[in-house]
Design a protein around this motif. Sequence first.
Motif, PDB file in Angstrom:
ATOM      1  N   ASP A   1      29.784  36.164 -45.580  1.00 52.38           N
ATOM      2  CA  ASP A   1      30.652  36.729 -46.616  1.00 52.38           C
ATOM      3  C   ASP A   1      29.810  37.215 -47.808  1.00 52.38           C
ATOM      4  O   ASP A   1      29.901  38.377 -48.223  1.00 52.38           O
ATOM      5  CB  ASP A   1      31.651  35.631 -47.031  1.00 52.38           C
ATOM      6  CG  ASP A   1      32.647  36.096 -48.078  1.00 52.38           C
ATOM      7  OD1 ASP A   1      32.780  37.308 -48.296  1.00 52.38           O
ATOM      8  OD2 ASP A   1      33.302  35.220 -48.689  1.00 52.38           O
TER       9      ASP A   1
ATOM     10  N   GLY B   1      38.227  40.579 -53.982  1.00 55.45           N
ATOM     11  CA  GLY B   1      38.374  41.557 -52.895  1.00 55.45           C
ATOM     12  C   GLY B   1      39.432  41.195 -51.868  1.00 55.45           C
ATOM     13  O   GLY B   1      39.198  41.314 -50.656  1.00 55.45           O
TER      14      GLY B   1
ATOM     15  N   THR C   1      33.691  36.127 -51.420  1.00 56.17           N
ATOM     16  CA  THR C   1      34.942  36.875 -51.594  1.00 56.17           C
ATOM     17  C   THR C   1      36.115  36.053 -51.035  1.00 56.17           C
ATOM     18  O   THR C   1      35.982  34.845 -50.808  1.00 56.17           O
ATOM     19  CB  THR C   1      34.870  38.267 -50.922  1.00 56.17           C
ATOM     20  OG1 THR C   1      34.989  38.100 -49.505  1.00 56.17           O
ATOM     21  CG2 THR C   1      33.565  38.990 -51.253  1.00 56.17           C
ATOM     22  N   ASP C   2      37.221  36.730 -50.795  1.00 54.75           N
ATOM     23  CA  ASP C   2      38.433  36.057 -50.292  1.00 54.75           C
ATOM     24  C   ASP C   2      38.190  35.274 -49.001  1.00 54.75           C
ATOM     25  O   ASP C   2      38.833  34.244 -48.763  1.00 54.75           O
ATOM     26  CB  ASP C   2      39.554  37.089 -50.079  1.00 54.75           C
ATOM     27  CG  ASP C   2      39.158  38.234 -49.160  1.00 54.75           C
ATOM     28  OD1 ASP C   2      37.955  38.489 -48.996  1.00 54.75           O
ATOM     29  OD2 ASP C   2      40.067  38.883 -48.603  1.00 54.75           O
ATOM     30  N   ASP C   3      37.229  35.725 -48.186  1.00 57.79           N
ATOM     31  CA  ASP C   3      36.991  35.052 -46.900  1.00 57.79           C
ATOM     32  C   ASP C   3      36.653  33.567 -47.115  1.00 57.79           C
ATOM     33  O   ASP C   3      37.253  32.681 -46.492  1.00 57.79           O
ATOM     34  CB  ASP C   3      35.825  35.723 -46.157  1.00 57.79           C
ATOM     35  CG  ASP C   3      36.045  37.211 -45.960  1.00 57.79           C
ATOM     36  OD1 ASP C   3      36.047  37.659 -44.818  1.00 57.79           O
ATOM     37  OD2 ASP C   3      36.236  37.942 -46.964  1.00 57.79           O
TER      38      ASP C   3
ATOM     39  N   ASP D   1      31.818  42.075 -44.846  1.00 57.37           N
ATOM     40  CA  ASP D   1      31.833  40.662 -45.248  1.00 57.37           C
ATOM     41  C   ASP D   1      32.553  39.813 -44.206  1.00 57.37           C
ATOM     42  O   ASP D   1      32.073  38.744 -43.803  1.00 57.37           O
ATOM     43  CB  ASP D   1      32.458  40.477 -46.644  1.00 57.37           C
ATOM     44  CG  ASP D   1      33.903  40.928 -46.723  1.00 57.37           C
ATOM     45  OD1 ASP D   1      34.323  41.772 -45.903  1.00 57.37           O
ATOM     46  OD2 ASP D   1      34.634  40.425 -47.603  1.00 57.37           O
ATOM     47  N   THR D   2      33.664  40.337 -43.721  1.00 56.53           N
ATOM     48  CA  THR D   2      34.490  39.548 -42.812  1.00 56.53           C
ATOM     49  C   THR D   2      33.897  39.484 -41.401  1.00 56.53           C
ATOM     50  O   THR D   2      33.892  38.419 -40.773  1.00 56.53           O
ATOM     51  CB  THR D   2      35.918  40.146 -42.784  1.00 56.53           C
ATOM     52  OG1 THR D   2      36.383  40.174 -44.132  1.00 56.53           O
ATOM     53  CG2 THR D   2      36.851  39.318 -41.941  1.00 56.53           C
TER      54      THR D   2
END
Length: 347
Positions: A22, A100, A61-63, A302-303
């Motif tokens: 990520d 994000g 991030t959100d992950d 990122d994901t």
Amino acid sequence: MIEKVLLKSKFYGSLIGVLIGDCCGAPFEGQLMDSGSKLVLKNYLNKLEGPFFKAPYKKFTDDTALTICVADALLDSKGFSQKQLAKNFVLEYYKDTRRGYGSAVVDVFAKLRATKMADPTGPAYAQFGGNGSYGNGAAMRVTPIALFCANSNKAHLMKLVQEASLVTHTNVLGINGAILQALAIRQCLQLDPNETLDRKKYLSELKEDIVILEKNNDADLDSNYNAYEKQLNAVQLLLEGDVEPSDENVLNMLGHSTEALYSVPTALFCFLRCTSGSLKDKDQRSFRDTLEYAISLGGDTDTIASMACALSGAYFGDAAVVENLLKHCERSEDIRKIADQLFSLLN
Ligand code: F2R
Ligand code: MG
Ligand code: MG
């Protein structure tokens, strides 16, 4: 049967994989990855892996943020509930909204907050005109569930993944993507990294599970009824060299978008493509190759890197990760603590 010490290192490895993929993938999200950008990426990762230098953390991030929320819900003293998970998501999102997040999932968080989590899956069911989200947001945060269920059966794992997905993702493609990623992590946890990975066997076991899963889904899936089976067939063609695994072919066949169907199988391919040796080689090459290759495909970097590295870390354990790389990532120490806590729940 995997020894306890090795299993613990796999718990570390998979969560560390989520974080590193990520943090390192985020700066390249949506970039065109031509040969120049790929060189920039290589140099960037070499620098982070090299002699340690103090620099601002690479922000996750959100992950990772939502992965931590899932872990916290599993570790809750009252036991896992969708309501607690929804609460964790809302608290985390409003603590820092600039991580994000998916453009639609933020509406779910807003509605959950406005209704005080009265119906923890209601807002998710209303997404996209009632179709629900098929984004990869449920898949990207699934690692703690695979760890939590390391000693339980597949049916339990799949049920828990579904429950956790439904808080934000109710479309079957979003849920099945999360189940596929969880089953892939589960297999990695069970394999001995001192032996060479039998990629064909690994993939065929996953395919067996997915075929049954998709058969059991409601018939209203129309053309999507065997969507993941088709993607796994494509992974197999690319892995076995029946189709040349050029970037162009990989992106055309597997994709690199924020949709689960076009990113979860891609992450799986990245892991399998870069994992042909064993830990005996002791060169920490495979984890790094997985990270670099996943990011080099561009798109949802990122994901895809996070999911691919979660698999690599779950297979090899944390011995495959260069410590300096990890030190550059936000909250790396906390990630280890979460792995410890999840491990201590195993009976
Ligand atoms: N969102 C991003 N990155 C894009 C831009 C970030 C940029 N840096 C910025 O600041 O603007 N990354 C994160 O989102 C992905 C996970 O998304 P999640 O949680 O699944 O969210 P959502 O909103 O539910 O779905 C994502 C998109 O998929 C499409 N989609 C989903 N279901 C759909 C449906 N039924 N019909 C049509 N489209 C659907 C939409 O475009 C959604 O926005 C991760 O990559 C994470 O890192
Ligand atoms: Mg993200
Ligand atoms: Mg992303």
